[in-house]
Design a protein around this motif. Structure first.
Motif, PDB file in Angstrom:
ATOM      1  N   ALA A  71       5.635  -8.072  12.046  1.00 32.29           N
ATOM      2  CA  ALA A  71       5.124  -8.130  13.414  1.00 32.29           C
ATOM      3  C   ALA A  71       5.334  -6.812  14.160  1.00 32.29           C
ATOM      4  CB  ALA A  71       5.792  -9.277  14.172  1.00 32.29           C
ATOM      5  N   GLY A  72       6.166  -5.937  13.598  1.00 31.05           N
ATOM      6  CA  GLY A  72       6.450  -4.664  14.252  1.00 31.05           C
ATOM      7  C   GLY A  72       7.398  -4.762  15.422  1.00 31.05           C
ATOM      8  N   THR A  73       8.114  -5.882  15.516  1.00 31.01           N
ATOM      9  CA  THR A  73       8.966  -6.136  16.682  1.00 31.01           C
ATOM     10  C   THR A  73      10.445  -5.855  16.420  1.00 31.01           C
ATOM     11  OG1 THR A  73       9.139  -8.466  16.032  1.00 31.01           O
ATOM     12  CG2 THR A  73       7.383  -7.875  17.577  1.00 31.01           C
ATOM     13  N   LYS A  74      10.801  -5.627  15.158  1.00 27.82           N
ATOM     14  CA  LYS A  74      12.209  -5.404  14.829  1.00 27.82           C
ATOM     15  C   LYS A  74      12.302  -4.271  13.819  1.00 27.82           C
ATOM     16  CE  LYS A  74      16.424  -7.912  13.542  1.00 27.82           C
ATOM     17  NZ  LYS A  74      17.005  -9.241  13.275  1.00 27.82           N
ATOM     18  N   GLU A  75      13.279  -3.373  14.042  1.00 21.75           N
ATOM     19  CA  GLU A  75      13.449  -2.212  13.181  1.00 21.75           C
ATOM     20  C   GLU A  75      14.853  -2.225  12.596  1.00 21.75           C
ATOM     21  OE1 GLU A  75      11.859   2.291  13.616  1.00 21.75           O
ATOM     22  OE2 GLU A  75      13.353   1.692  15.104  1.00 21.75           O
ATOM     23  N   PHE A  76      14.979  -1.768  11.352  1.00 19.27           N
ATOM     24  CA  PHE A  76      16.258  -1.824  10.651  1.00 19.27           C
ATOM     25  C   PHE A  76      16.652  -0.423  10.180  1.00 19.27           C
ATOM     26  CE2 PHE A  76      19.030  -2.590   6.996  1.00 19.27           C
ATOM     27  CZ  PHE A  76      19.849  -3.617   7.449  1.00 19.27           C
ATOM     28  N   PHE A  77      17.613   0.182  10.851  1.00 22.85           N
ATOM     29  CA  PHE A  77      18.165   1.484  10.478  1.00 22.85           C
ATOM     30  C   PHE A  77      17.059   2.449  10.034  1.00 22.85           C
ATOM     31  CE2 PHE A  77      21.643  -1.522  10.176  1.00 22.85           C
ATOM     32  CZ  PHE A  77      22.640  -0.859  10.879  1.00 22.85           C
ATOM     33  N   PRO A  78      16.268   2.912  10.986  1.00 29.69           N
ATOM     34  CA  PRO A  78      15.077   3.718  10.669  1.00 29.69           C
ATOM     35  C   PRO A  78      15.368   5.041   9.976  1.00 29.69           C
ATOM     36  CG  PRO A  78      15.550   3.766  13.030  1.00 29.69           C
ATOM     37  CD  PRO A  78      16.432   2.708  12.441  1.00 29.69           C
ATOM     38  N   GLU A  79      16.614   5.505  10.004  1.00 24.20           N
ATOM     39  CA  GLU A  79      16.935   6.762   9.335  1.00 24.20           C
ATOM     40  C   GLU A  79      16.729   6.671   7.819  1.00 24.20           C
ATOM     41  OE1 GLU A  79      20.892   4.647  10.302  1.00 24.20           O
ATOM     42  OE2 GLU A  79      18.929   4.993  11.253  1.00 24.20           O
ATOM     43  N   GLN A  80      16.561   5.443   7.298  1.00 21.82           N
ATOM     44  CA  GLN A  80      16.327   5.272   5.867  1.00 21.82           C
ATOM     45  C   GLN A  80      14.841   5.166   5.525  1.00 21.82           C
ATOM     46  OE1 GLN A  80      18.369   5.589   3.472  1.00 21.82           O
ATOM     47  NE2 GLN A  80      20.366   5.534   4.482  1.00 21.82           N
ATOM     48  N   LYS A  81      13.958   5.438   6.484  1.00 23.71           N
ATOM     49  CA  LYS A  81      12.521   5.458   6.218  1.00 23.71           C
ATOM     50  C   LYS A  81      12.179   6.603   5.274  1.00 23.71           C
ATOM     51  CE  LYS A  81      11.120   5.784  10.519  1.00 23.71           C
ATOM     52  NZ  LYS A  81      10.236   5.800  11.720  1.00 23.71           N
ATOM     53  N   ILE A  82      11.084   6.443   4.533  1.00 22.04           N
ATOM     54  CA  ILE A  82      10.558   7.539   3.725  1.00 22.04           C
ATOM     55  C   ILE A  82       9.077   7.717   4.061  1.00 22.04           C
ATOM     56  CG2 ILE A  82      12.240   7.165   1.888  1.00 22.04           C
ATOM     57  CD1 ILE A  82      10.067   5.844   0.228  1.00 22.04           C
ATOM     58  N   SER A  83       8.475   8.778   3.588  1.00 20.57           N
ATOM     59  CA  SER A  83       7.070   9.056   3.906  1.00 20.57           C
ATOM     60  C   SER A  83       6.142   8.213   3.037  1.00 20.57           C
ATOM     61  CB  SER A  83       6.766  10.538   3.682  1.00 20.57           C
ATOM     62  OG  SER A  83       6.757  10.832   2.291  1.00 20.57           O
ATOM     63  N   ILE A  84       4.898   8.093   3.459  1.00 22.98           N
ATOM     64  CA  ILE A  84       3.933   7.329   2.680  1.00 22.98           C
ATOM     65  C   ILE A  84       3.705   7.992   1.324  1.00 22.98           C
ATOM     66  CG2 ILE A  84       1.961   8.504   3.752  1.00 22.98           C
ATOM     67  CD1 ILE A  84       2.095   4.852   2.439  1.00 22.98           C
ATOM     68  N   GLU A  85       3.729   9.319   1.269  1.00 23.05           N
ATOM     69  CA  GLU A  85       3.557  10.010  -0.006  1.00 23.05           C
ATOM     70  C   GLU A  85       4.719   9.695  -0.956  1.00 23.05           C
ATOM     71  OE1 GLU A  85       1.159  11.968   3.058  1.00 23.05           O
ATOM     72  OE2 GLU A  85       3.313  11.501   2.974  1.00 23.05           O
ATOM     73  N   GLN A  86       5.939   9.653  -0.404  1.00 22.61           N
ATOM     74  CA  GLN A  86       7.099   9.309  -1.236  1.00 22.61           C
ATOM     75  C   GLN A  86       7.029   7.857  -1.699  1.00 22.61           C
ATOM     76  OE1 GLN A  86      10.013  10.415   1.739  1.00 22.61           O
ATOM     77  NE2 GLN A  86      10.633  12.258   0.600  1.00 22.61           N
ATOM     78  N   ALA A  87       6.539   6.976  -0.835  1.00 25.57           N
ATOM     79  CA  ALA A  87       6.441   5.560  -1.186  1.00 25.57           C
ATOM     80  C   ALA A  87       5.402   5.340  -2.285  1.00 25.57           C
ATOM     81  CB  ALA A  87       6.093   4.736   0.050  1.00 25.57           C
ATOM     82  N   ILE A  88       4.254   5.997  -2.168  1.00 27.44           N
ATOM     83  CA  ILE A  88       3.238   5.878  -3.210  1.00 27.44           C
ATOM     84  C   ILE A  88       3.777   6.410  -4.535  1.00 27.44           C
ATOM     85  CG2 ILE A  88       0.999   6.762  -3.985  1.00 27.44           C
ATOM     86  CD1 ILE A  88       0.033   6.577  -1.089  1.00 27.44           C
ATOM     87  N   ALA A  89       4.489   7.527  -4.473  1.00 28.34           N
ATOM     88  CA  ALA A  89       5.067   8.089  -5.696  1.00 28.34           C
ATOM     89  C   ALA A  89       6.036   7.105  -6.347  1.00 28.34           C
ATOM     90  CB  ALA A  89       5.769   9.410  -5.388  1.00 28.34           C
ATOM     91  N   ALA A  90       6.858   6.445  -5.555  1.00 33.16           N
ATOM     92  CA  ALA A  90       7.815   5.485  -6.103  1.00 33.16           C
ATOM     93  C   ALA A  90       7.110   4.321  -6.786  1.00 33.16           C
ATOM     94  CB  ALA A  90       8.735   4.975  -4.996  1.00 33.16           C
ATOM     95  N   TYR A  91       5.928   3.970  -6.301  1.00 33.20           N
ATOM     96  CA  TYR A  91       5.168   2.848  -6.849  1.00 33.20           C
ATOM     97  C   TYR A  91       4.303   3.248  -8.039  1.00 33.20           C
ATOM     98  CZ  TYR A  91       4.898  -1.873  -4.840  1.00 33.20           C
ATOM     99  OH  TYR A  91       5.103  -3.206  -4.545  1.00 33.20           O
ATOM    100  N   THR A  92       4.259   4.547  -8.362  1.00 31.60           N
ATOM    101  CA  THR A  92       3.380   5.023  -9.428  1.00 31.60           C
ATOM    102  C   THR A  92       4.160   5.905 -10.407  1.00 31.60           C
ATOM    103  OG1 THR A  92       2.649   6.787  -7.912  1.00 31.60           O
ATOM    104  CG2 THR A  92       1.259   4.824  -8.065  1.00 31.60           C
ATOM    105  N   THR A  93       4.359   7.171 -10.054  1.00 34.89           N
ATOM    106  CA  THR A  93       5.083   8.063 -10.951  1.00 34.89           C
ATOM    107  C   THR A  93       6.547   7.637 -11.116  1.00 34.89           C
ATOM    108  OG1 THR A  93       5.466   9.564  -9.087  1.00 34.89           O
ATOM    109  CG2 THR A  93       3.600  10.048 -10.521  1.00 34.89           C
ATOM    110  N   GLY A  94       7.146   7.134 -10.036  1.00 36.03           N
ATOM    111  CA  GLY A  94       8.536   6.690 -10.123  1.00 36.03           C
ATOM    112  C   GLY A  94       8.699   5.510 -11.053  1.00 36.03           C
TER     113      GLY A  94
END
Length: 556
Positions: free
Chosen positions: A476-499
């Motif tokens: 819902a976008g209403t709650k955030e959990f320790f945002p300092e652990q976010k990663i970029s969309i490019e890093q996320a795609i890499a984790a789902y493919t090359t990673g």
């Protein structure tokens, strides 16, 4: 890079001026490179495929020059194209069986759970076991666990057991508890717990290995039932753009996968894990059963369980649960036993991957990996181990260096955070929560990430994982959990493919759209690298391609 430079990069092609023969051309796409490129570099538009592999990538004009009389050409309509998703952690057959059993996913109350069970019981043959999965009491008012009496009220003359969404605890009715011989007071099995009331009678909640005592009494599904469930799960994977998955199912399910492969019905590449606890000779026999070089299906890693889950308070923690001070979870091994088994199985050439959610469980896994590495070094057997820890939800700050030094891959499921953020701080307190689900920290310390879903614990939909990784917010976008652990969309795609490909020793075969790679890719209705993060959840798959063959097309 031009078409002909791309052609030069594969040994399967001759001189640069020799055009490759092709089975199929995919044109007019917006092809995401999935590698670092110079800013402003235009994306390629088209892909040429032969024999299930990519033989050229370039512009429409370049690729269309390869067309022959019988070459099929598919227009991708200008849509975003990326490597197929490689889900690094699934239970495919369980996902299929869940669709054939009582569906308890998302029930918002005990009453709703009971109603779904009662509806199913009306049509079940007399005396047949009732099973199902997916309930989550943390979604209910009061968050009270269900009891055997709650189940007795709606199951009639059926023995019944219903597994929580995480798969680590279940609720059984009285008939099922008696069938397993655990209704009256008996000792808890090692690594498990039978919840009991003040009179010593089982409440119906069975945890970890105690759950397995009841499930062992449930008749095995027929071959026809297995086939039907797997067909449904395969269709679900294709619909969400999954071209490879790393699976932990029963050996009987693997035999169905083999059957489907022979029939041309296997629509996703499967790397099948084997149970770490099984005897070494049986593991050797199962590994030898199917060619290891089969890119479509093979056995792979050994999976062991160090602990349970946070939601059921069975994850093994170094310090007690903040909301249950007498409880530190249920570790599944004594360290010396684990170390001995890990060394033996590593010597036999198996990759090791351990389920570990709590920090104490992660330390057990790290200790065992260190022992394997020490033994290999002393006996001159060092190799590329690619140790894996699955889940990695509660990590002590001191453990990141150990992950890095041991070369451990963090195989994580970001989608879990969408549910867990509602209660995880209550379970472990804010201090430990700072380094929980620590995706950015793993990357900072040079720890490889591999993404998955843990389907059917969570839906196999990969866009929920991408969204969670880049926002750390609920849906819902209403709650955030320790945002300092976010990663970029490019890093996320890499984790789902090359990673994920790296985690299964397949980085030279999949994870990129490049010459020589397997022709596994997905076409999306939007470019996730160019849209606001909230829109990632709305992404739809238009086409899923495995080995150049379309296994899913929207609207067909």
């Amino acid at each position: 890079m031009s078409l002909f430079l791309l052609m030069l990069s594969t040994n399967s092609l001759g001189a640069a001026d020799k055009k490759p023969s092709t089975d199929i051309l995919f044109i007019n796409g917006n092809i995401y490179p999935n590698v670092e490129v110079r800013p402003g570099t235009p994306r390629s538009q088209a892909i040429a495929v032969r024999g299930g592999r990519i033989v050229a990538v370039g512009s429409n004009d370049e690729i269309l020059k390869l067309k022959r009389g019988d070459t099929q050409v598919i227009d991708l309509g200008g849509h975003f194209v990326m490597p197929g998703f490689n889900d690094a952690h699934v239970h495919l057959a369980s996902g299929g069986m869940e669709l054939l059993q009582v569906d308890l996913l998302g029930v918002k109350s005990l009453a709703e759970m009971q109603q779904r069970i009662a509806d199913h019981a009306k049509t079940a043959p007399a005396g047949e076991w009732l099973t199902g999965r997916g309930w989550d009491h943390t979604l209910w008012p009061g968050e009270k666990l269900p009891t055997r009496e709650d189940m007795d009220a709606v199951t009639g003359n059926h023995p019944a057991i219903f597994t929580r969404v995480d798969g680590h605890i279940a609720v059984a009715n009285t008939a099922a508890l008696k069938a397993a011989g655990i209704f009256n007071k008996v000792p808890d099995p090692h690594g498990g717990k039978i919840d009991r009331d003040a009179n010593g009678e089982a409440t119906g909640i069975v945890r970890e290995t105690a759950k397995e005592l009841v499930l062992a009494k449930v008749p095995k599904p027929s071959l026809a039932t297995r086939r039907r469930g797997i067909e449904l799960a395969l269709a679900n994977a294709a619909r969400w753009g999954i071209t490879s998955l790393q699976d932990f199912s029963d050996w009987e399910d693997f035999l169905v996968y083999e059957e489907f492969e022979k029939q041309g019905k296997l629509t996703v590449r499967i790397s099948e894990w084997l149970p770490f606890n099984q005897p070494l000779q049986l593991l050797d026999d199962h590994r030898a059963h199917h060619p290891a070089e089969d890119a479509m299906l093979h056995t792979a890693m050994l999976k062991g369980f160090m602990d349970g889950s946070l939601g059921s308070r069975t994850a093994a923690l170094n310090a007690p649960y903040s909301d249950d001070p007498s409880n530190k979870g249920l570790p599944q091994y004594e360290q010396p036993t684990l170390n001995k088994m890990a060394v033996e199985r590593s010597i036999a050439g198996f990759q090791l991957g351990f389920h570990a959610i709590g920090d104490a469980a992660a330390q057990m896994a790290l200790n065992a990996f260190a022992e394997v590495q020490r033994d290999a070094r002393e006996n001159h057997r060092e190799r590329d181990f690619r140790f894996r820890i699955e889940h990695d939800q509660v990590i002590d700050a001191n453990q990141f260096d150990q992950f890095r030094s041991l070369g451990v891959i963090a195989s994580v499921q970001p989608c879990h955070l969408l549910t867990d953020m509602n209660w995880v701080v209550e379970r472990i307190g804010s201090e430990r929560a700072k380094t929980s689900y620590p995706w950015a920290s793993f990357l900072k310390y040079g720890v490889p990430l591999a993404f998955g879903t843990d389907y059917p614990v969570e839906p196999i939909n990969p866009f929920r994982g991408l969204y969670a990784a880049v926002t750390r917010k609920n849906e819902a976008g209403t709650k955030e959990f320790f945002p300092e652990q976010k990663i970029s969309i490019e890093q996320a795609i890499a984790a789902y493919t090359t990673g994920s490909a790296y985690a299964q020793y397949a980085e030279k075969e999949k994870g990129r759209i490049a010459v020589g790679m397997l022709a596994d890719f997905v076409v999306l209705d939007r470019d996730p690298t160019k849209i606001p993060p909230a829109e990632i959840l709305k992404t739809q798959v238009l086409r899923t391609v495995v080995g150049g063959e379309t296994v899913y097309e929207a609207g067909k």
